[in-house]
Design a protein around this motif. Structure first.
Motif, mmCIF file in Angstrom:
data_model
loop_
_atom_site.group_PDB
_atom_site.id
_atom_site.type_symbol
_atom_site.label_atom_id
_atom_site.label_comp_id
_atom_site.label_asym_id
_atom_site.label_seq_id
_atom_site.Cartn_x
_atom_site.Cartn_y
_atom_site.Cartn_z
ATOM 1 N N ALA A 178 43.546 43.891 51.317
ATOM 2 C CA ALA A 178 42.788 42.729 50.850
ATOM 3 C C ALA A 178 42.493 42.848 49.361
ATOM 4 C CB ALA A 178 41.502 42.585 51.641
ATOM 5 N N ALA A 179 42.195 44.054 48.901
ATOM 6 C CA ALA A 179 41.904 44.255 47.477
ATOM 7 C C ALA A 179 43.135 43.975 46.626
ATOM 8 C CB ALA A 179 41.412 45.676 47.237
ATOM 9 N N ALA A 180 44.311 44.389 47.107
ATOM 10 C CA ALA A 180 45.541 44.123 46.369
ATOM 11 C C ALA A 180 45.826 42.626 46.313
ATOM 12 C CB ALA A 180 46.710 44.862 47.018
ATOM 13 N N THR A 181 45.547 41.931 47.411
ATOM 14 C CA THR A 181 45.726 40.479 47.418
ATOM 15 C C THR A 181 44.745 39.808 46.468
ATOM 16 O OG1 THR A 181 46.455 40.579 49.727
ATOM 17 C CG2 THR A 181 45.780 38.432 48.894
ATOM 18 N N MET A 182 43.504 40.281 46.470
ATOM 19 C CA MET A 182 42.503 39.731 45.551
ATOM 20 C C MET A 182 42.903 39.971 44.104
ATOM 21 S SD MET A 182 39.790 38.147 44.736
ATOM 22 C CE MET A 182 39.227 37.752 46.398
ATOM 23 N N GLN A 183 43.475 41.122 43.818
ATOM 24 C CA GLN A 183 43.933 41.413 42.465
ATOM 25 C C GLN A 183 44.933 40.352 41.994
ATOM 26 O OE1 GLN A 183 47.003 44.425 41.902
ATOM 27 N NE2 GLN A 183 45.667 45.459 40.427
ATOM 28 N N ALA A 184 45.850 39.982 42.878
ATOM 29 C CA ALA A 184 46.846 38.968 42.529
ATOM 30 C C ALA A 184 46.198 37.601 42.305
ATOM 31 C CB ALA A 184 47.903 38.886 43.623
ATOM 32 N N LEU A 185 45.191 37.268 43.131
ATOM 33 C CA LEU A 185 44.511 35.980 42.973
ATOM 34 C C LEU A 185 43.751 35.906 41.656
ATOM 35 C CD1 LEU A 185 43.062 35.336 46.559
ATOM 36 C CD2 LEU A 185 45.192 34.470 45.564
ATOM 37 N N VAL A 186 43.071 36.980 41.316
ATOM 38 C CA VAL A 186 42.272 37.010 40.088
ATOM 39 C C VAL A 186 43.149 36.792 38.857
ATOM 40 C CG1 VAL A 186 40.943 38.580 38.609
ATOM 41 C CG2 VAL A 186 40.413 38.425 41.040
ATOM 42 N N ARG A 187 44.381 37.238 38.940
ATOM 43 C CA ARG A 187 45.283 37.144 37.783
ATOM 44 C C ARG A 187 46.014 35.805 37.686
ATOM 45 N NH1 ARG A 187 47.541 43.392 38.079
ATOM 46 N NH2 ARG A 187 45.933 44.260 36.710
ATOM 47 N N ARG A 188 45.834 34.934 38.660
ATOM 48 C CA ARG A 188 46.474 33.620 38.560
ATOM 49 C C ARG A 188 45.720 32.751 37.546
ATOM 50 N NH1 ARG A 188 47.622 31.479 44.726
ATOM 51 N NH2 ARG A 188 48.656 33.348 45.543
ATOM 52 N N PHE A 195 36.828 33.187 39.274
ATOM 53 C CA PHE A 195 36.507 34.614 39.413
ATOM 54 C C PHE A 195 36.127 35.278 38.091
ATOM 55 C CE2 PHE A 195 39.621 33.763 42.874
ATOM 56 C CZ PHE A 195 38.804 34.047 43.950
ATOM 57 N N GLU A 196 35.959 34.486 37.040
ATOM 58 C CA GLU A 196 35.734 35.065 35.711
ATOM 59 C C GLU A 196 34.495 35.945 35.651
ATOM 60 O OE1 GLU A 196 35.442 33.594 31.042
ATOM 61 O OE2 GLU A 196 35.164 32.142 32.671
ATOM 62 N N LYS A 197 33.424 35.552 36.331
ATOM 63 C CA LYS A 197 32.171 36.317 36.279
ATOM 64 C C LYS A 197 31.804 36.932 37.630
ATOM 65 C CE LYS A 197 30.316 33.461 32.539
ATOM 66 N NZ LYS A 197 29.193 32.581 32.102
ATOM 67 N N THR A 198 32.722 36.913 38.558
ATOM 68 C CA THR A 198 32.469 37.432 39.900
ATOM 69 C C THR A 198 32.328 38.951 39.879
ATOM 70 O OG1 THR A 198 33.750 35.621 40.856
ATOM 71 C CG2 THR A 198 33.374 37.550 42.245
ATOM 72 N N ARG A 199 31.420 39.448 40.708
ATOM 73 C CA ARG A 199 31.289 40.894 40.916
ATOM 74 C C ARG A 199 31.925 41.251 42.256
ATOM 75 N NH1 ARG A 199 25.050 42.172 39.921
ATOM 76 N NH2 ARG A 199 25.790 44.312 40.209
ATOM 77 N N PHE A 200 32.523 42.433 42.314
ATOM 78 C CA PHE A 200 33.288 42.836 43.482
ATOM 79 C C PHE A 200 32.667 44.076 44.115
ATOM 80 C CE2 PHE A 200 35.882 40.402 40.678
ATOM 81 C CZ PHE A 200 36.672 39.618 41.504
ATOM 82 N N PHE A 201 32.642 44.078 45.455
ATOM 83 C CA PHE A 201 31.989 45.155 46.193
ATOM 84 C C PHE A 201 32.957 45.680 47.252
ATOM 85 C CE2 PHE A 201 28.909 42.282 44.453
ATOM 86 C CZ PHE A 201 27.972 43.135 43.871
ATOM 87 N N ALA A 202 33.301 46.963 47.146
ATOM 88 C CA ALA A 202 34.317 47.568 48.006
ATOM 89 C C ALA A 202 33.696 48.560 48.975
ATOM 90 C CB ALA A 202 35.379 48.270 47.162
ATOM 91 N N ALA A 208 38.568 50.144 46.251
ATOM 92 C CA ALA A 208 38.302 49.736 44.873
ATOM 93 C C ALA A 208 39.500 50.029 43.979
ATOM 94 C CB ALA A 208 37.060 50.442 44.351
ATOM 95 N N ALA A 209 40.175 51.145 44.222
ATOM 96 C CA ALA A 209 41.318 51.533 43.394
ATOM 97 C C ALA A 209 42.463 50.537 43.506
ATOM 98 C CB ALA A 209 41.793 52.925 43.786
ATOM 99 N N ALA A 210 42.551 49.844 44.643
ATOM 100 C CA ALA A 210 43.630 48.874 44.836
ATOM 101 C C ALA A 210 43.483 47.660 43.924
ATOM 102 C CB ALA A 210 43.689 48.428 46.297
ATOM 103 N N LEU A 211 42.273 47.444 43.375
ATOM 104 C CA LEU A 211 42.069 46.351 42.422
ATOM 105 C C LEU A 211 42.602 46.688 41.039
ATOM 106 C CD1 LEU A 211 38.525 44.825 43.050
ATOM 107 C CD2 LEU A 211 40.693 43.610 43.061
ATOM 108 N N ASP A 212 42.893 47.969 40.843
ATOM 109 C CA ASP A 212 43.422 48.441 39.569
ATOM 110 C C ASP A 212 42.438 48.077 38.460
ATOM 111 O OD1 ASP A 212 45.149 49.681 37.885
ATOM 112 O OD2 ASP A 212 46.636 48.105 37.844
#
Length: 236
Positions: A178-188, A195-202, A208-212
């Protein structure tokens, strides 16, 4: 009201949404993973196994009835409360509730199962430490994969629709996939403002590392791999 994006699939997503509402948050559901059953034959069940281990309730939910029937009389060691409940509901009669995480369960089973065989009901995508620890202790682990975890394909419009076109304040991440998928969404580019000011909780450091480096310093990790610890991180 703080808007919290829940990325886990059902049935857990609805449970989390209820907890968030009780805590005064506004949940927004966008499952970033889904589980699908895999074909399993009863011939995959070895004759020498003396116990069953389960680290995910999905492994039980997706297991064919024939497999459950073939294993239900064996002692079943579940990673925690939710998984133990799923095992009992499926038909296991001798269920032992574990300490809550896979590594601790492996340590607890290592001594009593050393030199013996155990069946591991599991998913195709899983963290290898559980099997590795048991194997090092001399346990013959027979994994039976009952489900796979896949990422749904969301268009930009679909994501924006789930979020009602408004940014979310927080995102809860329960798996590395899910974190890897979120990483791709954030970069679109089309989703940047959401997601510009969103905080993420793993739930763990591995997740967390999967978000790079996609979210910089806007991520925190639960002190324990437990949803209660994860929700405690949310801003009030």
């Amino acid at each position: 009201m703080v808007r919290v994006l829940v990325t886990r699939p059902e049935p857990g997503a609805s449970r989390t949404a209820r907890r968030l509402r009780e805590m005064g948050f506004q949940p927004v559901l966008l499952p970033l993973t889904e589980t699908v059953a895999l074909p399993v034959e009863t011939g995959q069940v070895p004759d020498d196994a003396i116990a069953v281990a389960i680290t995910s309730a999905n492994a039980v939910r997706h297991a064919p009835k024939e497999i459950i029937a073939a294993l239900s009389a064996l002692p079943c060691h579940a990673v925690g409360k939710r998984t133990a409940e799923a095992a009992r509901a499926a038909g296991f009669t001798d269920v032992h509730e574990g300490p809550g995480n896979a590594e601790a369960l492996a340590d607890a089973l290592a001594g009593r199962l050393s030199g013996k065989a155990a069946i591991y009901l599991c998913g195709r995508v899983r963290f290898p430490a559980f099997e590795a620890r048991l194997t090092m202790a001399g346990v013959r682990v027979h994994p039976i994969e009952t489900y796979d975890t896949v990422a749904p394909a969301y268009s930009d419009a679909a994501v924006a629709g789930h979020l009602s076109g408004r940014p979310v304040d927080a995102v809860l991440l329960y798996s590395a996939k899910a974190a890897a998928t979120m990483q791709a969404l954030v970069r679109r580019p089309a989703l940047h403002d959401l997601f510009e000011k969103t905080r993420f909780f793993a739930l763990s450091q591995r997740i967390a590392a999967a978000l790079d480096d996609a979210v910089g310093e806007r991520i925190r990790v639960a002190a324990e791999p437990d949803e209660g610890a994860l929700l405690e991180l949310l801003p009030r």
